[in-house]
Motif scaffolding. Structure first.
Motif, PDB file in Angstrom:
ATOM      1  N   ASN A 225      10.891 -23.587  20.447  1.00  0.00           N
ATOM      2  CA  ASN A 225      11.061 -22.449  19.543  1.00  0.00           C
ATOM      3  C   ASN A 225      10.423 -22.617  18.676  1.00  0.00           C
ATOM      4  OD1 ASN A 225      12.712 -20.418  18.461  1.00  0.00           O
ATOM      5  ND2 ASN A 225      14.645 -21.126  18.425  1.00  0.00           N
ATOM      6  N   TYR A 245      13.278 -22.183  26.700  1.00  0.00           N
ATOM      7  CA  TYR A 245      12.108 -22.182  25.404  1.00  0.00           C
ATOM      8  C   TYR A 245      11.037 -22.213  26.690  1.00  0.00           C
ATOM      9  CZ  TYR A 245      15.287 -20.263  21.998  1.00  0.00           C
ATOM     10  OH  TYR A 245      16.118 -19.269  20.949  1.00  0.00           O
ATOM     11  N   ARG A 327       4.610 -19.652  17.072  1.00  0.00           N
ATOM     12  CA  ARG A 327       5.578 -19.436  15.550  1.00  0.00           C
ATOM     13  C   ARG A 327       5.420 -18.262  14.734  1.00  0.00           C
ATOM     14  NH1 ARG A 327      10.310 -20.011  14.677  1.00  0.00           N
ATOM     15  NH2 ARG A 327       9.718 -20.641  12.772  1.00  0.00           N
ATOM     16  N   SER A 330       6.758 -15.091  16.348  1.00  0.00           N
ATOM     17  CA  SER A 330       7.781 -15.174  16.500  1.00  0.00           C
ATOM     18  C   SER A 330       8.752 -14.827  15.483  1.00  0.00           C
ATOM     19  CB  SER A 330       9.008 -16.955  16.860  1.00  0.00           C
ATOM     20  OG  SER A 330      10.429 -16.872  16.369  1.00  0.00           O
ATOM     21  N   GLU A 331       7.783 -15.338  13.839  1.00  0.00           N
ATOM     22  CA  GLU A 331       8.496 -14.744  13.067  1.00  0.00           C
ATOM     23  C   GLU A 331       8.371 -13.350  13.277  1.00  0.00           C
ATOM     24  OE1 GLU A 331       6.723 -17.128   9.749  1.00  0.00           O
ATOM     25  OE2 GLU A 331       7.809 -18.841  10.338  1.00  0.00           O
ATOM     26  N   THR A 334      11.490 -11.482  14.097  1.00  0.00           N
ATOM     27  CA  THR A 334      12.627 -11.393  13.633  1.00  0.00           C
ATOM     28  C   THR A 334      12.391 -10.742  12.753  1.00  0.00           C
ATOM     29  OG1 THR A 334      12.228 -14.334  13.475  1.00  0.00           O
ATOM     30  CG2 THR A 334      12.908 -13.797  15.558  1.00  0.00           C
ATOM     31  N   CYS A 362      13.918 -18.084  16.982  1.00  0.00           N
ATOM     32  CA  CYS A 362      13.193 -16.398  17.592  1.00  0.00           C
ATOM     33  C   CYS A 362      14.459 -15.724  17.836  1.00  0.00           C
ATOM     34  CB  CYS A 362      12.584 -16.533  18.561  1.00  0.00           C
ATOM     35  SG  CYS A 362      13.017 -17.277  20.252  1.00  0.00           S
ATOM     36  N   ALA A 397      17.632 -13.014  21.903  1.00  0.00           N
ATOM     37  CA  ALA A 397      16.538 -14.026  21.693  1.00  0.00           C
ATOM     38  C   ALA A 397      15.065 -13.497  21.930  1.00  0.00           C
ATOM     39  CB  ALA A 397      16.165 -15.102  21.899  1.00  0.00           C
ATOM     40  N   PRO A 400       8.756 -14.832  21.785  1.00  0.00           N
ATOM     41  CA  PRO A 400       7.339 -15.227  22.194  1.00  0.00           C
ATOM     42  C   PRO A 400       6.385 -14.762  22.885  1.00  0.00           C
ATOM     43  CG  PRO A 400       7.342 -17.028  20.442  1.00  0.00           C
ATOM     44  CD  PRO A 400       8.339 -16.342  20.699  1.00  0.00           C
TER      45      PRO A 400
END
Length: 419
Positions: A225, A245, A327, A330-331, A334, A362, A397, A400
């Motif tokens: 994650n 994850y 990542r 993911s950013e 979210t 996430c 959650a 990604p």
């Protein structure tokens, strides 16, 4: 990014997503009409990669055709199977390969690590956890205290400030400054299961070590994650599961990290078994115990190959995609999710996860005012799978690996109608 509240914008984000095809590598649960559910529960159980069955079938085939000789003659010889997982797992958690091993399950690994690293004395024996630690962690450290003849009152809780949900690391500094001479160990969740807060692991290690406390991290909600960079953080040990994850299947094996500064310390007390004995002499059978260096020195038993095959399938996919790319997406996911929720004009819900993307993974935790779980159930009725954590939080959650921006938009559109 300047987000827009529209389905067309979500479609544009998906079209520009360099990972958009990865979703097709997973099985997405469907309703009776064959329509994909909106699955936001990778923080509890990750979805199954489509290649997993092939990886497991390979080992079943070798077992059928080779019997015990599969330990040496299988396509992936079973004798060394855990080693096939090490490099990719080490990359995911930011460790050196010698610091990582896949074995047992999470709480079992925590107990085995505490055998070595929780060594209380009459003067230095207390344990620090976060006040809202995952129950299994709390039970584990409480039982360790009792086992060593201490009381549950010797468990120190790092709490949020009054009226707040998130932990402030300055409060941990105060605890260590004031009670550090009595504290033997910190065991902290790197990502809090309830709020989704990603804590500064490196700073926690520095704070704990300032008073010669052992520092351990539970990465159950972090591995796969966030990027914990365990080696550089300096923490003494860590453990994590692989079924969230890391998509390895329900109840699958866990991971363990021991920093290389402890790698050659054979005097560390530990429980012993066949598989943490020196692999060069393991099959001599009558040799006195000779513990292996590194994280492998905490293994005990011949590992279960079928579980490891499922883990290998997922780790190979992580290697293909890469944590940096995950990542980055993911950013964005979210960020879009947070933007859309904040567009809902209501005082019934609010996000308690940190606003700073660097302080969360996430997961976004939605706190529900006057909660009775009915909102969560209504989401489920609409085939939106989230999970509920007492007393008042819906955890969501958008992972990604397999969630899309359209998933997020559709989920929030329905949430808006319900509130």
């Amino acid at each position: 990014m300047n987000y827009q509240n529209s389905l067309d914008f979500a479609k544009q984000l998906d079209e520009r997503d360099p990972l958009k095809e990865v979703r097709n590598k997973f099985y997405i649960p469907k309703d009776t009409n064959g329509k994909d559910w909106l699955y936001f529960t990778g923080n509890s159980l990750g979805l199954q990669p489509k290649v997993t069955a092939d990886y497991i079938q390979q080992e079943l085939k070798d077992w059928a055709n080779l019997g015990v000789e599969g330990h040496f003659e299988a396509k992936n010889p079973w004798l060394h199977y855990h080693e096939y997982l090490t490099d990719n797992m080490a990359k995911i958690v930011g460790a050196k390969p010698k610091e990582v091993v896949v074995m047992n399950t999470l709480t079992t690994n925590l107990h085995l690590l505490m055998v070595s690293f929780y060594r209380p004395t009459k003067a230095k024996y207390k344990i620090v956890i976060e006040s809202d630690a995952f129950p299994s962690d709390r039970y584990a450290v409480q039982s360790q205290l009792k086992f060593h003849g201490f009381s549950e009152n010797d468990l120190i809780e790092w709490r949020p400030r009054r009226g707040e949900e998130l932990l402030n690391i300055e409060d941990l500094e105060t605890i260590i400054d004031e009670q550090g001479d009595e504290i033997a160990m910190l065991l902290v969740g790197g990502v809090n299961y309830y709020t989704g807060q990603f804590l500064d692991i490196k700073r926690i290690a520095k704070i704990g070590h300032s008073k010669n406390c052992i520092v351990g991290i539970d990465l159950a909600h972090g591995a796969g994650n966030i990027q914990p960079n365990l080696h550089d953080s300096g923490v003494d040990f860590a453990a994590w599961c692989t079924y969230k994850y890391l998509n390895s299947g329900p109840g699958s094996l866990a991971g363990l990290f021991v920093h290389e500064k402890h790698a050659k310390n054979k005097d560390l007390p530990r429980f012993a078994g066949w598989w943490n004995h020196n692999k060069e002499t393991r099959f001599n059978m009558r040799m006195p115990f000779d513990v292996m260096e590194g994280a492998e020195g905490w293994q005990l038993s011949n590992p279960p190959i079928l579980s490891m095959a499922a883990i290998k399938a997922s780790l190979d996919l992580f290697e293909e995609v890469g944590m940096d790319a995950l990542r980055e997406k993911s950013e964005k996911l979210t960020g879009f999710f947070e933007f859309l929720i904040n567009q809902i004009e209501t005082d019934r819900i609010r996000i308690i996860t940190p606003k700073n993307p660097k302080e969360r993974g996430c997961q976004l935790s939605i706190q529900v005012k006057n909660a009775d779980k009915s909102l969560h159930q209504k989401l489920m009725d609409h085939h939106i799978i989230t999970d509920w954590r007492e007393p008042d939080v819906i955890r969501c959650a958008p992972v990604p690996m397999y969630n899309s921006f359209q998933d997020v938009y559709q989920m929030v559109s329905i949430l808006k109608e319900l509130v």
